[in-house]
Write a protein that holds these residues in place. Sequence first.
Motif, PDB file in Angstrom:
ATOM      1  N   GLY B 242     -64.126  25.759  36.754  1.00 44.04           N
ATOM      2  CA  GLY B 242     -65.156  26.440  37.529  1.00 44.04           C
ATOM      3  C   GLY B 242     -65.948  27.454  36.715  1.00 44.04           C
ATOM      4  N   GLY B 243     -65.493  27.740  35.484  1.00 40.34           N
ATOM      5  CA  GLY B 243     -66.105  28.787  34.690  1.00 40.34           C
ATOM      6  C   GLY B 243     -67.387  28.319  34.019  1.00 40.34           C
ATOM      7  N   PRO B 244     -68.129  29.061  33.211  1.00 41.09           N
ATOM      8  CA  PRO B 244     -68.001  30.521  33.153  1.00 41.09           C
ATOM      9  C   PRO B 244     -68.498  31.187  34.450  1.00 41.09           C
ATOM     10  N   GLY B 245     -67.817  32.208  34.872  1.00 39.98           N
ATOM     11  CA  GLY B 245     -68.134  32.807  36.188  1.00 39.98           C
ATOM     12  C   GLY B 245     -67.869  31.731  37.224  1.00 39.98           C
ATOM     13  N   HIS B 246     -68.818  31.375  38.043  1.00 37.93           N
ATOM     14  CA  HIS B 246     -68.653  30.232  38.955  1.00 37.93           C
ATOM     15  C   HIS B 246     -69.721  29.187  38.640  1.00 37.93           C
ATOM     16  N   TRP B 254     -63.371  24.841  44.711  1.00 38.92           N
ATOM     17  CA  TRP B 254     -63.260  26.094  45.486  1.00 38.92           C
ATOM     18  C   TRP B 254     -62.308  25.893  46.674  1.00 38.92           C
ATOM     19  N   ILE B 255     -62.340  24.691  47.244  1.00 39.15           N
ATOM     20  CA  ILE B 255     -61.392  24.378  48.336  1.00 39.15           C
ATOM     21  C   ILE B 255     -59.969  24.469  47.798  1.00 39.15           C
ATOM     22  N   TYR B 256     -59.721  23.882  46.610  1.00 36.21           N
ATOM     23  CA  TYR B 256     -58.359  23.885  46.046  1.00 36.21           C
ATOM     24  C   TYR B 256     -57.929  25.320  45.732  1.00 36.21           C
ATOM     25  N   LYS B 257     -58.881  26.122  45.178  1.00 35.94           N
ATOM     26  CA  LYS B 257     -58.503  27.498  44.779  1.00 35.94           C
ATOM     27  C   LYS B 257     -58.191  28.350  46.006  1.00 35.94           C
ATOM     28  N   ASP B 266     -56.562  28.144  56.182  1.00 35.77           N
ATOM     29  CA  ASP B 266     -57.542  28.122  57.275  1.00 35.77           C
ATOM     30  C   ASP B 266     -58.959  28.181  56.708  1.00 35.77           C
ATOM     31  N   TYR B 267     -59.142  29.054  55.703  1.00 36.77           N
ATOM     32  CA  TYR B 267     -60.496  29.172  55.144  1.00 36.77           C
ATOM     33  C   TYR B 267     -60.860  27.894  54.377  1.00 36.77           C
ATOM     34  N   ALA B 268     -59.875  27.329  53.646  1.00 35.36           N
ATOM     35  CA  ALA B 268     -60.140  26.089  52.888  1.00 35.36           C
ATOM     36  C   ALA B 268     -60.483  24.958  53.858  1.00 35.36           C
ATOM     37  N   ALA B 269     -59.871  24.993  55.054  1.00 34.20           N
ATOM     38  CA  ALA B 269     -60.181  23.939  56.039  1.00 34.20           C
ATOM     39  C   ALA B 269     -61.643  24.048  56.475  1.00 34.20           C
ATOM     40  N   ALA B 270     -62.113  25.297  56.639  1.00 27.72           N
ATOM     41  CA  ALA B 270     -63.525  25.474  57.031  1.00 27.72           C
ATOM     42  C   ALA B 270     -64.431  24.925  55.928  1.00 27.72           C
ATOM     43  N   LEU B 271     -64.074  25.198  54.679  1.00 27.00           N
ATOM     44  CA  LEU B 271     -64.875  24.673  53.560  1.00 27.00           C
ATOM     45  C   LEU B 271     -64.865  23.142  53.573  1.00 27.00           C
ATOM     46  N   THR B 272     -63.713  22.572  53.883  1.00 26.31           N
ATOM     47  CA  THR B 272     -63.595  21.096  53.901  1.00 26.31           C
ATOM     48  C   THR B 272     -64.517  20.513  54.960  1.00 26.31           C
ATOM     49  N   VAL B 273     -64.518  21.157  56.149  1.00 25.84           N
ATOM     50  CA  VAL B 273     -65.369  20.640  57.236  1.00 25.84           C
ATOM     51  C   VAL B 273     -66.831  20.753  56.818  1.00 25.84           C
ATOM     52  N   ALA B 274     -67.184  21.865  56.158  1.00 24.69           N
ATOM     53  CA  ALA B 274     -68.578  22.039  55.703  1.00 24.69           C
ATOM     54  C   ALA B 274     -68.935  20.928  54.713  1.00 24.69           C
ATOM     55  N   GLN B 275     -68.032  20.646  53.775  1.00 28.29           N
ATOM     56  CA  GLN B 275     -68.339  19.599  52.778  1.00 28.29           C
ATOM     57  C   GLN B 275     -68.470  18.253  53.465  1.00 28.29           C
TER      58      GLN B 275
END
Lengths: 128, 298, 270, 415
Positions: B242-246, B254-257, B266-275
């Motif tokens: 993911g570097g440098p920076g993001h 980002w979902i995995y991290k 819970d937050y990763a699940a929201a990201l998954t639904v968005a993707q």
Amino acid sequence: MYQRTRPVRRLQNRFVLVPLVLAVLVAAWNLYVALHAHGVVAGRVVEADGRPAAGATVILYERDFITQNERGRTTTGPDGGFRFNGNASHLVQLQARQGALRSARVTLRLWFRAQDARLAQPLRLGPG
Amino acid sequence: MSTLLGRQGRQTAMVACFLLPSLAVFLLYRILPLGWNVWLSFQSWSPLHPAQFIGLDNYDEMLRDDDVFWTALRNTLVFMSSAPIAIVLALGIALLVNSDLRGAAIYRTIVFLSYPLMTVAVAIIWRWMYDERGGLINFVLRRLGLVDKPLAFLQSFDLAMPSVIAADVWQVLGFHMIILLTGLQSIPPHLYEAARVDGAPAWARFWRITVPMLRPSLFLCAVIGILNSFSSFDLVYVMTNGGPGHATELLITWIYKTGFGQSRFDYAAALTVAQFALLLVLTFLAHLASGGNAGERA
Amino acid sequence: MRARGMWPRHAALLVVCAIMLVPFYWVVKTSLTGENIYAYPPRLLPQAPHLFNYVDVWYLIPFPRYLLNSVIVSLLAVGGNIVLNALAAYALTRAFPGRRWVVLLLLSCMLIPFQATIIPAYLITARLGLLNSWLGLALPMLSTIVCIFVFKAAFEAVPRSLIDAARMDGLGDLRILARVLLPLCKPAIATNVILSFIWSWNNFMWPLIVTRDPLMQTLPLGLARFLSYVEDTTGALYAFVVMVLVPGLAVFLMAQKEFMRGLTAGATKG
Amino acid sequence: MKRRTFLAATTAAATLQLARPALAQSSRKISFLTWNIADAADIVNSWIADFTKARPGVEVEWLDKKGPELPAFYQTQLVAGTPPDIINTQGALGLEYAASGALLDLTPLLARQADVKARFNADYLDNWAMEGRNWMLPFYISKSLMFYNKTLFAKAGLAGPPTSFDELMNAAEKIGTGDNTGFITLNFDWLYWPLFAMNAVQLLTPDLKAPAFNTAQAADVMARLARGTQGQAVDKISWTGRWVEPLGAFAAGRIGMLQAHSPAYYFVKGQGPWVNADTLGAAQMPGNWATPNSHGLGISKGSKHPELAWEFITFITSTPQAAKLVNTRRILSANKELDAALLARLEKEEPLAAAVLRTQVEHTDRMCGNWRLAHDSRIKEAFYPELQNVMLGRKDAKTALADAERKVARELRRA
């Protein structure tokens, strides 16, 4: 309309032929391994000037990436020859010692575990 | 039983039991997990605490608080460009290899060679090639005098993403070439003779015959390309994490991290639904672009 | 394409092949010498190459056991793919109410990234009692949507007259599929074989999560042994990568001829 | 005939039923999840053999996962309700799992067995204490130190390792000419933090509730490091590499100083033929600051046999058993008696390794970068990208520090 592949043609089909050839090769290799895996490591030790070194002790180490653990010791015969039995590793190191004299640590890599091997170059004793 | 249902009923029964095994696998390993993610995205939950309903808080945090989400979203869309690049290059190579060239099979095998390689290995070797000092690319550039100071590919904010895209193109090029090559070889030669008789120049033959006939293959490549760029987790994770920076942070990394790295499922699940929603939109667009019956013609 | 002289074509292809082969060459070279690839300047020719890194890889991880697991899981996946995808594709060629919705459902299933499904997939496999088993390893890969569409297009390319004639002879749907359609779509089968083999063979995350017993691990999981912090295992790492690559390549080379004709039949007539 | 076979079958089934519960009752199984030490298979297997030999009916299942994948495996098992009984984690991850309630509190067990507690170096044991409670025992330990290339130091006319931040940067600038760079550091798990600790920069307030790093002093340190990175004083890979590149680059012999922890020594020695006692030096970082990166052993609260798990981890950290790991792998275990013996032995056999490992047991009161945070990885994820932005010249120090402060404050609030 419905194809019937004759048995012979099915044999020539690559998906059958290649695995068959592989199986034969593997069997032959395993046979060779079985015949040559007695764990014998032999060689000669010579003085700095090339004369055979009788009564020198030879140490066999089993090596892995970081450490080497001593597995066995033997002494050389009158002709400077030595022989280890029962080596179980595929990566060994040999070093000859006589009094203060030592030889370099020679790494011996084998094709399979306990392969019978003979050192190409003799172990040459030298100062420390 | 069959006489009772009549011809149409028996047909639907057959279809159902033929589709059942595949749908069962997708239900267990795609649909239920997606449902779990959708349910979880409305909860506040960690492995050891019972879930509490929190409505849209996760989505609210994602859209308003989390600027890495927007960076990752933009990076993922940029990273998707590896698909068209690979398809265009693959089409070029397929055209070259398609003729009765001696050794065409050898060229084909060499170009396909990179696809069965483990992605982790691709990432490791390309990470070395981009190395500022010991890397091969800088060595060649300096030896040819194209550049005086070595380029820090994976350490610079603007070169990192193109470098990762190039590595991804390198790996999927062979796969796209094979799909397009088979499409090319199925175009009946008489179409070309007719065009040549009418005196159509090479590029006209390409645009009026080759491209339209290749449209289904191109659609198949586009769908698989989009999919790859959304799920090439290993390549980015091992190559730049993911570097440098993001700068090369993708949604998937980002979902995995956030999920496994920070235990915020819970937050990763929201990201998954968005993707997933984003992918639905993109596939629908590709569906329209390819003449409205993607499912039929793929 | 009139042959405008082969020379420029060969030149362009040689450049492409160079770009594709250079990283490979370095992987193989480092697997033979195990040198520090960050040394400067990068050396073009291998220094004292030897094959013993491959011997190390064979003994460092239980290579035969991992290979056996990988082969069994991949055979399950390939077999599952051919059967399940052919059945599903055949069903999709028949008209039935809600067909468009099933197609759209399948398309959307493709879009769910695997990393997001690890925990629910594990819980489901646990409830099925398939943890730590070959079937549990292969189950998620038993059917792939892309391959269903490849089969579907290939089946639609077969002239309807053949199918109607077979139906006239009183063949059931299953026998039509097995006796008429599949023999004519051998290329589509080859496509399925190569894609499902490579995807199941290189699968890393799912075996990592599902297997607890080290003896049930598949080949890619052996990678962890060569990324150790303490030892310098560079040579063994690249030798391992080459050894994992060879089966995938062998399957491609064996099925290459059919592989190419398979996608063609599907692609244009669809 | 059929009836008799039927009778025989039922009696056989009945006896099996009877036998099974008895068997299950005495056969207890615990699982041991380790962090990427597959290479120590012979040692772990001998531990298990010795442990189970003395305890009939006990089985120990050994699982090993690589660093990046261990959290994914452990948390999936946690959710499924079958966590491995014993888990070995690196750095602050153990405390995160403890804070989330996944680990068993070891304080009462330690209190009952004072001899176990007395074995360990108190500072290292304290690394896994939070709010006065112990959550893990040391498995094998390390903290960051400075490796320096004596040849490059001599060529640049430098006497010995720097003792202050300015000396370090000046030395780095002097060495960083031609194809060489002056200084490189590992960046995972706060290993770079000594660069800030030696300039009295604090990440958080003492009560760990608010960020405290947005100061002029921190901005100067960052600006100085950024200038060095633009030039050749500080190698860019310090901020983007993970393990293989920084150590590979240093092992290639073109970097003056490397800040890493002691396991790096074996990797560098393997990759760099030039490495020997005359060409490589080991010393403390200026101010003797060091970030620990140790491995700990914890027990999952969901374990079905916690007392057996406790027996196992005290068994493998006992002096005779831990000696296997310490002596063959030549790493330290925070077991005071064993570490002293290893150092003594290495003085004779491999003085350079002894010099490297001695830095790990000196100044253990000057540890930094080991805040007892419940959500260490979130704070890391909030802070480090901003540091990278400064080092790679994308933001100036002031704005990056302000952005980082906002993000870290939000993570602390949400935790």
